[in-house]
Design a protein around this motif. Structure first.
Motif, PDB file in Angstrom:
ATOM      1  N   PRO A 300      -1.813  -1.305 -31.301  1.00  0.00           N
ATOM      2  CA  PRO A 300      -0.769  -0.294 -31.479  1.00  0.00           C
ATOM      3  C   PRO A 300      -0.869   0.789 -30.402  1.00  0.00           C
ATOM      4  O   PRO A 300      -1.814   1.586 -30.406  1.00  0.00           O
ATOM      5  CB  PRO A 300      -1.067   0.270 -32.876  1.00  0.00           C
ATOM      6  N   TYR A 301       0.074   0.790 -29.472  1.00  0.00           N
ATOM      7  CA  TYR A 301       0.116   1.886 -28.506  1.00  0.00           C
ATOM      8  C   TYR A 301       0.338   3.191 -29.274  1.00  0.00           C
ATOM      9  O   TYR A 301       0.973   3.208 -30.328  1.00  0.00           O
ATOM     10  CB  TYR A 301       1.217   1.660 -27.490  1.00  0.00           C
ATOM     11  N   ALA A 302      -0.165   4.294 -28.699  1.00  0.00           N
ATOM     12  CA  ALA A 302      -0.259   5.526 -29.491  1.00  0.00           C
ATOM     13  C   ALA A 302       1.096   6.123 -29.835  1.00  0.00           C
ATOM     14  O   ALA A 302       1.333   6.513 -30.981  1.00  0.00           O
ATOM     15  CB  ALA A 302      -1.112   6.551 -28.747  1.00  0.00           C
ATOM     16  N   GLY A 303       2.022   6.243 -28.870  1.00  0.00           N
ATOM     17  CA  GLY A 303       3.299   6.869 -29.203  1.00  0.00           C
ATOM     18  C   GLY A 303       4.206   6.996 -28.007  1.00  0.00           C
ATOM     19  O   GLY A 303       3.770   6.926 -26.856  1.00  0.00           O
ATOM     20  N   ALA A 319      -5.524   1.478 -37.395  1.00  0.00           N
ATOM     21  CA  ALA A 319      -6.050   0.278 -38.049  1.00  0.00           C
ATOM     22  C   ALA A 319      -6.739   0.619 -39.363  1.00  0.00           C
ATOM     23  O   ALA A 319      -6.618  -0.124 -40.349  1.00  0.00           O
ATOM     24  CB  ALA A 319      -7.010  -0.441 -37.108  1.00  0.00           C
ATOM     25  N   LEU A 320      -7.474   1.725 -39.411  1.00  0.00           N
ATOM     26  CA  LEU A 320      -8.144   2.121 -40.651  1.00  0.00           C
ATOM     27  C   LEU A 320      -7.130   2.453 -41.737  1.00  0.00           C
ATOM     28  O   LEU A 320      -7.321   2.100 -42.909  1.00  0.00           O
ATOM     29  CB  LEU A 320      -9.046   3.327 -40.392  1.00  0.00           C
ATOM     30  N   GLN A 321      -6.049   3.107 -41.377  1.00  0.00           N
ATOM     31  CA  GLN A 321      -5.050   3.502 -42.369  1.00  0.00           C
ATOM     32  C   GLN A 321      -4.283   2.299 -42.926  1.00  0.00           C
ATOM     33  O   GLN A 321      -3.802   2.332 -44.056  1.00  0.00           O
ATOM     34  CB  GLN A 321      -4.065   4.499 -41.762  1.00  0.00           C
ATOM     35  N   THR A 322      -4.161   1.242 -42.135  1.00  0.00           N
ATOM     36  CA  THR A 322      -3.408   0.061 -42.555  1.00  0.00           C
ATOM     37  C   THR A 322      -4.315  -1.110 -42.921  1.00  0.00           C
ATOM     38  O   THR A 322      -3.831  -2.205 -43.167  1.00  0.00           O
ATOM     39  CB  THR A 322      -2.443  -0.384 -41.444  1.00  0.00           C
ATOM     40  N   LEU A 323      -5.620  -0.872 -42.981  1.00  0.00           N
ATOM     41  CA  LEU A 323      -6.565  -1.974 -43.167  1.00  0.00           C
ATOM     42  C   LEU A 323      -6.326  -2.707 -44.485  1.00  0.00           C
ATOM     43  O   LEU A 323      -6.426  -3.935 -44.557  1.00  0.00           O
ATOM     44  CB  LEU A 323      -7.997  -1.442 -43.109  1.00  0.00           C
ATOM     45  N   TRP A 324      -5.968  -1.988 -45.533  1.00  0.00           N
ATOM     46  CA  TRP A 324      -5.782  -2.619 -46.835  1.00  0.00           C
ATOM     47  C   TRP A 324      -4.530  -3.487 -46.875  1.00  0.00           C
ATOM     48  O   TRP A 324      -4.459  -4.459 -47.628  1.00  0.00           O
ATOM     49  CB  TRP A 324      -5.699  -1.550 -47.935  1.00  0.00           C
ATOM     50  N   CYS A 325      -3.537  -3.167 -46.046  1.00  0.00           N
ATOM     51  CA  CYS A 325      -2.245  -3.850 -46.150  1.00  0.00           C
ATOM     52  C   CYS A 325      -1.886  -4.683 -44.923  1.00  0.00           C
ATOM     53  O   CYS A 325      -0.961  -5.500 -44.989  1.00  0.00           O
ATOM     54  CB  CYS A 325      -1.128  -2.833 -46.412  1.00  0.00           C
ATOM     55  N   ALA A 326      -2.572  -4.506 -43.800  1.00  0.00           N
ATOM     56  CA  ALA A 326      -2.300  -5.284 -42.582  1.00  0.00           C
ATOM     57  C   ALA A 326      -3.591  -5.430 -41.785  1.00  0.00           C
ATOM     58  O   ALA A 326      -3.708  -4.916 -40.671  1.00  0.00           O
ATOM     59  CB  ALA A 326      -1.216  -4.606 -41.742  1.00  0.00           C
ATOM     60  N   PRO A 327      -4.595  -6.137 -42.317  1.00  0.00           N
ATOM     61  CA  PRO A 327      -5.923  -6.175 -41.676  1.00  0.00           C
ATOM     62  C   PRO A 327      -5.939  -6.853 -40.312  1.00  0.00           C
ATOM     63  O   PRO A 327      -6.853  -6.598 -39.521  1.00  0.00           O
ATOM     64  CB  PRO A 327      -6.778  -6.950 -42.688  1.00  0.00           C
ATOM     65  N   SER A 328      -4.950  -7.703 -40.016  1.00  0.00           N
ATOM     66  CA  SER A 328      -4.963  -8.375 -38.716  1.00  0.00           C
ATOM     67  C   SER A 328      -4.829  -7.389 -37.563  1.00  0.00           C
ATOM     68  O   SER A 328      -5.288  -7.669 -36.447  1.00  0.00           O
ATOM     69  CB  SER A 328      -3.852  -9.423 -38.645  1.00  0.00           C
ATOM     70  N   LEU A 329      -4.215  -6.244 -37.803  1.00  0.00           N
ATOM     71  CA  LEU A 329      -4.084  -5.242 -36.746  1.00  0.00           C
ATOM     72  C   LEU A 329      -5.458  -4.753 -36.296  1.00  0.00           C
ATOM     73  O   LEU A 329      -5.699  -4.538 -35.105  1.00  0.00           O
ATOM     74  CB  LEU A 329      -3.232  -4.071 -37.233  1.00  0.00           C
ATOM     75  N   ALA A 330      -6.373  -4.593 -37.242  1.00  0.00           N
ATOM     76  CA  ALA A 330      -7.723  -4.133 -36.908  1.00  0.00           C
ATOM     77  C   ALA A 330      -8.435  -5.133 -36.011  1.00  0.00           C
ATOM     78  O   ALA A 330      -9.214  -4.743 -35.126  1.00  0.00           O
ATOM     79  CB  ALA A 330      -8.525  -3.897 -38.182  1.00  0.00           C
ATOM     80  N   VAL A 387     -17.445   1.337 -34.568  1.00  0.00           N
ATOM     81  CA  VAL A 387     -18.435   0.690 -35.428  1.00  0.00           C
ATOM     82  C   VAL A 387     -17.996   0.769 -36.888  1.00  0.00           C
ATOM     83  O   VAL A 387     -18.098  -0.209 -37.651  1.00  0.00           O
ATOM     84  CB  VAL A 387     -19.819   1.331 -35.240  1.00  0.00           C
ATOM     85  N   LEU A 388     -17.487   1.923 -37.285  1.00  0.00           N
ATOM     86  CA  LEU A 388     -16.998   2.107 -38.646  1.00  0.00           C
ATOM     87  C   LEU A 388     -15.876   1.111 -38.964  1.00  0.00           C
ATOM     88  O   LEU A 388     -15.876   0.469 -40.026  1.00  0.00           O
ATOM     89  CB  LEU A 388     -16.494   3.543 -38.802  1.00  0.00           C
ATOM     90  N   LEU A 389     -14.930   0.955 -38.048  1.00  0.00           N
ATOM     91  CA  LEU A 389     -13.828   0.018 -38.272  1.00  0.00           C
ATOM     92  C   LEU A 389     -14.349  -1.413 -38.388  1.00  0.00           C
ATOM     93  O   LEU A 389     -13.876  -2.188 -39.236  1.00  0.00           O
ATOM     94  CB  LEU A 389     -12.802   0.123 -37.139  1.00  0.00           C
ATOM     95  N   ALA A 390     -15.304  -1.774 -37.553  1.00  0.00           N
ATOM     96  CA  ALA A 390     -15.849  -3.132 -37.607  1.00  0.00           C
ATOM     97  C   ALA A 390     -16.424  -3.427 -38.991  1.00  0.00           C
ATOM     98  O   ALA A 390     -16.177  -4.498 -39.570  1.00  0.00           O
ATOM     99  CB  ALA A 390     -16.911  -3.317 -36.534  1.00  0.00           C
ATOM    100  N   GLY A 391     -17.198  -2.483 -39.533  1.00  0.00           N
ATOM    101  CA  GLY A 391     -17.788  -2.690 -40.853  1.00  0.00           C
ATOM    102  C   GLY A 391     -16.732  -2.801 -41.940  1.00  0.00           C
ATOM    103  O   GLY A 391     -16.800  -3.689 -42.806  1.00  0.00           O
ATOM    104  N   ALA A 654       2.016   6.055 -33.640  1.00  0.00           N
ATOM    105  CA  ALA A 654       1.424   4.987 -34.448  1.00  0.00           C
ATOM    106  C   ALA A 654       0.659   5.532 -35.647  1.00  0.00           C
ATOM    107  O   ALA A 654       0.860   5.090 -36.780  1.00  0.00           O
ATOM    108  CB  ALA A 654       0.518   4.112 -33.579  1.00  0.00           C
ATOM    109  N   TRP A 655      -0.269   6.466 -35.417  1.00  0.00           N
ATOM    110  CA  TRP A 655      -1.075   6.897 -36.556  1.00  0.00           C
ATOM    111  C   TRP A 655      -0.273   7.751 -37.517  1.00  0.00           C
ATOM    112  O   TRP A 655      -0.631   7.865 -38.694  1.00  0.00           O
ATOM    113  CB  TRP A 655      -2.385   7.545 -36.132  1.00  0.00           C
ATOM    114  N   ALA A 656       0.841   8.334 -37.079  1.00  0.00           N
ATOM    115  CA  ALA A 656       1.744   9.012 -38.014  1.00  0.00           C
ATOM    116  C   ALA A 656       2.468   7.985 -38.876  1.00  0.00           C
ATOM    117  O   ALA A 656       2.584   8.142 -40.099  1.00  0.00           O
ATOM    118  CB  ALA A 656       2.735   9.878 -37.257  1.00  0.00           C
TER     119      ALA A 656
END
Length: 733
Positions: A300-303, A319-330, A387-391, A654-656
């Motif tokens: 996701p490009y920033a904006g 990616a963290l905000q959408t991890l529960w609903c679109a994990p492939s982005l992460a 690292v946090l996102l990877a976990g 993106a993050w908005a």
């Protein structure tokens, strides 16, 4: 991002930002002009409501490809007169822009009207695909015209670097040339000081009646043929790249296919509130538009317009905000940032081995080193966040193959945290730039004046931000089970021990008992910045805060000084540098609120989440496109009035866009247990504007489930609508 806020309590020597902070010069508010944005991969365009662009020093209008503006001016005229606007929309999925126009009253030299207004309809249909912008102009007469009518386009290509458009000045440029190469083609060419040739190739169909370096004109006989169509395109070419030129119909289909492919692995949300449904739809459309295919996956490009490129921090938080609903982005974010990870010390780029990218740019100024952002690593938080996102990605998906692939990068990132990130060995990660060209502040609030003491003095480095220590704690906690899973037992134990040691040291040094919150930062003398800020909310997101202290932080976040009614401010009102119109010192950022809400959920503060969710939702309803912008001003909410816009906020961002999904997850307390194939909802609540929320295609390993949540007063009941595989749904307080 890197646009400094406006200081309000500094001395005269601090009143202006340093040149190296790469501020966006503001001579005109973008709020005054309703601009339309389109994007496809590395190409984006900004048009006015009529589909024109005026470019130059007047704004960000134009067609941009890899940080260079190829088309800087565009004007459509009918009989040498600007048509009147009837309507202007971007399609709900952001795939195209449609503008409806009509002729104004047209006068003869004597002053008599020879064609009354609204006799001819024009429709402009614009879209981007690959490296080209396409437009179809359809002209239809509803009344007899009595003479031929001219349809003309005026255009120019300035090949300005994006940083020039943002306000940077350059003394020297490369060589420009223009050539009319056929009866239907004009080619603009620029060979930059970086020796790279860039071309804007314009093609017109049918061939215009007149063609020159800056104009084309068609003569239309609408009495003989009442409806006629003109097609034109501009292809952006950079020497050495493969030409992606396609016919308009094929280009449109290719763009549509790419977007459709993004929809297969995501949760579909709907509700009983039509405005909320529109906000959800726009958020997905914005993310679809900003997601770009890189050699390593989707990112996701920033904006748009200022940040249409890879930003490490922004991509991770999206990616963290959408991890529960679109994990492939992460997965795409992790693989891309792993490939771009620093491997050596480069002071000009603020790079050190193991450090994760801040941003990368592809323009001439970056290539020449006039700005340091070719590949720039000046963010202190991207590395622990990686690292946090990877976990958390592994917890959500169980995708061990991706973790194995990037494990050396995870290890290198942890190495950076231990060594370069903590050069004085006190256990905290600090930053100070390695080059005067770099950013002076390197957390997410990277304005030059965003880190300060209670009396308004700017903090001197090296600076340890509170949220960065929280991210580092969570990163080690998340990496420990990954290390154990991969057979690195000793490393797993060390990571767990280091996380606990950091937690204890953090509580000891950052907690301000008299203020009831965590310090914004520690300065170079280890003195706390005693400032009430939203940064403390990120400590809840990462889970480093003790439960009793988290409750006190939550009270501040929803208190009158920080919560405006629309959302949590970055800095509390009454602080020395508080300014609700600043970029980072009192404004409201949706993504900031999204992470805070996820943190509140961790500590069971559900009513506070509902308040934030309500404010952010209401703010989006005032946006014409039902879109959350990058930020808005932090003025207190007033009755019968919307939030105050920020003058140069990116929209979309993106993050908005991802924030709305973080707020849903926080509200329903969404957790996953892949081993048990279980979706857990912890004390789910719905905000007051939602009575019913339906979530479809929640994937849990090889299973999936559809659920519906229904609110009755303060109570929420949950129903399983469909299950595929052995998935389970549990609800707990």
């Amino acid at each position: 991002m890197n646009y400094p806020g406006t200081p309000t309590a500094a001395g005269a020597d601090e009143a202006a930002p340093p040149e190296t902070d790469y501020r966006i010069d503001v001579t005109e508010s973008l709020v005054e002009r309703t601009l339309r944005s389109l994007k496809h991969n590395d190409l984006f365009a900004v048009f006015d409501q009529q589909g024109n662009c005026r470019g130059g020093a007047s704004g960000p209008d134009g067609l941009f490809y890899k940080d260079t503006r190829f088309l800087s001016h565009l004007m459509l005229r009918l009989c040498d007169s600007e048509p009147m606007q009837l309507g202007s929309v971007v399609l709900d999925d952001n795939g195209a822009m449609v503008v409806d126009l009509s002729n104004a009253d047209l006068h003869s030299p004597s002053g008599a009207i020879w064609l009354h207004r609204e006799s001819v309809h024009l429709q402009r249909f614009k879209f981007l695909s690959g490296n080209a912008a396409y437009e179809r102009i359809r002209v239809r007469a509803f009344d007899p015209v009595g003479r031929t009518m001219s349809l003309s386009l005026e255009f120019h290509c300035d090949f300005a670097d994006l940083f020039e458009v943002r306000g940077a000045s350059r003394m020297h440029h490369g060589k420009r040339s223009i050539a009319v190469t056929s009866d239907r083609e004009v080619v603009y060419r620029y060979v930059g000081l970086d020796d790279v040739a860039r071309e804007a190739v314009m093609r017109f169909d049918p061939p215009p009646s007149e063609i020159s370096e800056h104009n084309v004109r068609w003569e239309l006989d609408l009495d003989e043929t009442p409806e006629q169509t003109v097609l034109w395109q501009v292809s952006c070419r950079i020497a050495g790249e493969e030409d992606e030129d396609r016919a308009p119909a094929a280009a449109y289909r290719a763009m549509r296919r790419g977007r459709a492919a993004l929809n297969t692995e995501r949760v579909q949300a709907s509700s009983d509130n039509s405005l909320f449904n529109a906000i959800i739809k726009r958020a997905w459309s914005d993310l679809d538009m900003l997601v770009t295919q890189t050699p390593h996956g989707e990112y996701p490009y920033a904006g748009v317009p200022w940040y249409s490129t890879i930003f490490g921090r922004d991509g991770i938080i999206t990616a963290l905000q959408t991890l529960w609903c679109a994990p492939s982005l992460a997965r795409g974010v992790l693989k891309t940032l792993a490939a771009l990870q620093a491997t050596a010390i480069d002071a000009k780029a603020d790079a050190q081995p193991g450090k994760i990218l801040h941003e990368t740019r592809g323009g001439e100024m970056a290539a020449l080193g006039e700005v340091p952002f070719g590949r720039y690593y000046g963010s202190v938080d991207s590395t622990p966040l990686f690292v946090l996102l990877a976990g958390r990605y592994f917890e959500r998906t169980g995708d061990i193959e991706t973790i194995r692939q990037i494990w050396p990068n995870i290890v290198a990132a942890i190495g950076w945290m231990d060594d370069y990130g903590d050069e004085d060995g006190d256990g905290f990660i600090e930053y100070s730039r390695m080059t005067e060209q770099g950013l002076s502040n390197q957390g997410w609030k990277d304005s030059f004046d965003s880190i300060f003491h209670a009396d308004g003095r700017l903090a001197e480095g090296p600076i340890a931000l509170c949220e960065v220590q929280a991210y580092a704690f969570a990163a080690r906690k998340e990496a420990a089970p990954l290390a154990a899973l991969l057979g690195e037992t000793a490393m797993a134990q060390k990571l767990a021990d280091d996380a606990e040691a950091l937690r204890q040291a953090f509580e000891d040094k950052f907690w301000l008992e008299d203020l009831g919150t965590y310090a914004l930062a520690l300065d170079g003398k280890k003195q706390p910045c005693r400032v009430l800020s939203s940064n403390a909310g990120h400590c809840l997101f990462a889970g480093i805060a003790a439960p009793d202290r988290a409750r006190r932080v939550a009270d501040h976040l929803l208190g009158q000084r920080l919560f405006s009614g629309w959302g949590v401010r970055t800095i509390a009102s009454g602080e020395a540098r508080y300014n609700p119109m600043s970029y980072h010192n009192g404004s409201i950022w949706p993504h900031d609120n999204g992470l805070i809400a996820l943190g509140l959920a961790r500590y069971g503060c559900k009513q506070e989440i509902a308040a934030i969710f309500g404010g952010i939702f209401d703010s989006a309803t005032y946006n014409e496109l039902r879109r959350l912008p990058e930020l808005f001003c932090g003025f207190a909410r007033r009755k019968r009035s919307g939030p105050t816009s920020y003058p140069v906020a990116c929209s979309p961002q993106a993050w908005a866009a991802a924030t709305i999904f973080a707020l849903i997850s926080a509200s329903i307390g969404c957790e996953f247990d892949l081993e048990a194939r279980e979706l857990r909802l912890i004390d789910p609540v719905l905000p007051g504007f939602l009575d019913e929320l339906t979530l479809r295609n929640i994937v849990i390993g090889n299973s999936s489930v559809d659920i519906r949540l229904t609110r009755a007063g303060d109570d929420v009941t949950t129903t399983s609508l469909r299950r595929s595989g052995a998935s389970r749904l549990t609800i707990s307080k």
